[in-house]
Write a protein that holds these residues in place. Sequence first.
Motif, PDB file in Angstrom:
ATOM      1  N   UNK A 104      64.998 -31.812  23.039  1.00 28.44           N
ATOM      2  CA  UNK A 104      64.890 -33.273  23.119  1.00 28.44           C
ATOM      3  C   UNK A 104      65.687 -33.821  24.312  1.00 28.44           C
ATOM      4  N   UNK A 105      66.894 -33.319  24.498  1.00 30.75           N
ATOM      5  CA  UNK A 105      67.726 -33.759  25.641  1.00 30.75           C
ATOM      6  C   UNK A 105      67.062 -33.405  26.961  1.00 30.75           C
ATOM      7  N   UNK A 106      66.525 -32.183  27.017  1.00 26.79           N
ATOM      8  CA  UNK A 106      65.880 -31.717  28.249  1.00 26.79           C
ATOM      9  C   UNK A 106      64.698 -32.629  28.601  1.00 26.79           C
ATOM     10  N   UNK A 107      63.893 -32.948  27.593  1.00 23.40           N
ATOM     11  CA  UNK A 107      62.718 -33.804  27.831  1.00 23.40           C
ATOM     12  C   UNK A 107      63.170 -35.198  28.266  1.00 23.40           C
ATOM     13  N   UNK A 108      64.238 -35.669  27.673  1.00 28.10           N
ATOM     14  CA  UNK A 108      64.773 -36.984  28.053  1.00 28.10           C
ATOM     15  C   UNK A 108      65.201 -37.004  29.517  1.00 28.10           C
ATOM     16  N   UNK A 117      54.246 -34.203  30.015  1.00 26.75           N
ATOM     17  CA  UNK A 117      54.757 -32.852  29.744  1.00 26.75           C
ATOM     18  C   UNK A 117      53.830 -32.217  28.724  1.00 26.75           C
ATOM     19  N   UNK A 118      53.298 -31.048  29.043  1.00 27.75           N
ATOM     20  CA  UNK A 118      52.438 -30.329  28.097  1.00 27.75           C
ATOM     21  C   UNK A 118      53.225 -29.131  27.578  1.00 27.75           C
ATOM     22  N   UNK A 119      53.320 -29.028  26.272  1.00 28.21           N
ATOM     23  CA  UNK A 119      54.049 -27.912  25.660  1.00 28.21           C
ATOM     24  C   UNK A 119      53.036 -27.008  24.967  1.00 28.21           C
TER      25      UNK A 119
END
Length: 266
Positions: A104-108, A117-119
């Motif tokens: 979550x932090x990384x995506x933020x 962003x595609x996961x």
Amino acid sequence: MKKLVLANQKGGVGKSAITCQFAHYMANLGKRVLVIDLDHQRNTSRPLAKNGRVAVAPFTSSAVLRGEYESLPEAAFVLVPGDDGLSLLVDQKDKHNAFVNHLNDFLGRAAAAFDLCIVDTNPNPDIRYAAALCTGDFVLSPIELNQEAIDGIGGLLNHPRYGYHKIKQTVNPKLDLIGLLPNQVESTPFQRANFKQVAEAYAKLLILVDPETKRFAFIPARTAIPEAQADGLYLAEMKKTSARDAWREIRPSFDAIAKRMHLEGL
Ligand SMILES: Nc1ncnc2c1ncn2[C@@H]1O[C@H](COP(=O)(O)OP(=O)(O)OP(=O)(O)O)[C@@H](O)[C@H]1O
Ligand SMILES: [Mg+2]
């Protein structure tokens, strides 16, 4: 940055092929695209890393979950590749909450630099899969039109820990299921009957391409797709007629998915 998760607890349904081709499609529309491969099989990482347009992060997705990542490359199309370390995370139960928080932090932190962003996820409902659903905005679920896969739709929705409904109710209320995307669709009577069965049972879960004709999004079975994946190419740019024909058939479905996320062309 919108966050799209490709998920289906059934293996081999086209999650990785669709991740790669949809990522290229979005990048070609001028969107800044980040792809995270959460599968140690790396079937998304290999084709994207082969393509000269994609910058590969100097760290892997298991490092992201462990919170041990560095800065992302400054590029408009970036891959965070999968690695064998992903499998080791599953048994570290005391760290599962931390893994979700790190993602979550990384995506933020990445949010300002990308539009999408595609996961891509692994086909088992485990912590990687859960972390993606807990932090995503949208879920897209490729399915195959055979009975086993159709029966698996229940797991995607209702798995007691990692089902879409459970995650939406308990952790991530914003999670939005774009829908089921039938893949490897052939125009045999058997497949047509199965498509009809899915359309009747799960009409609300299919993705409407054209409200007037009630045509639903699907991806046909075309050999150009494994060929594109093997060579790390974007289907729309391949020279072969078979690839061009396949792309013409797929494009309306990709357009509908982009529109659903309000990410139409610039
Ligand atoms: N529409 C299609 N037509 C023909 N072949 C396809 C199509 N979609 C995917 N494939 C091929 O089917 C195989 C499985 O696809 P893919 O690896 O994308 O599935 P997956 O859901 O990511 O699998 P896993 O669950 O193992 O991660 C690959 O060889 C891929 O190239
Ligand atoms: Mg895959």
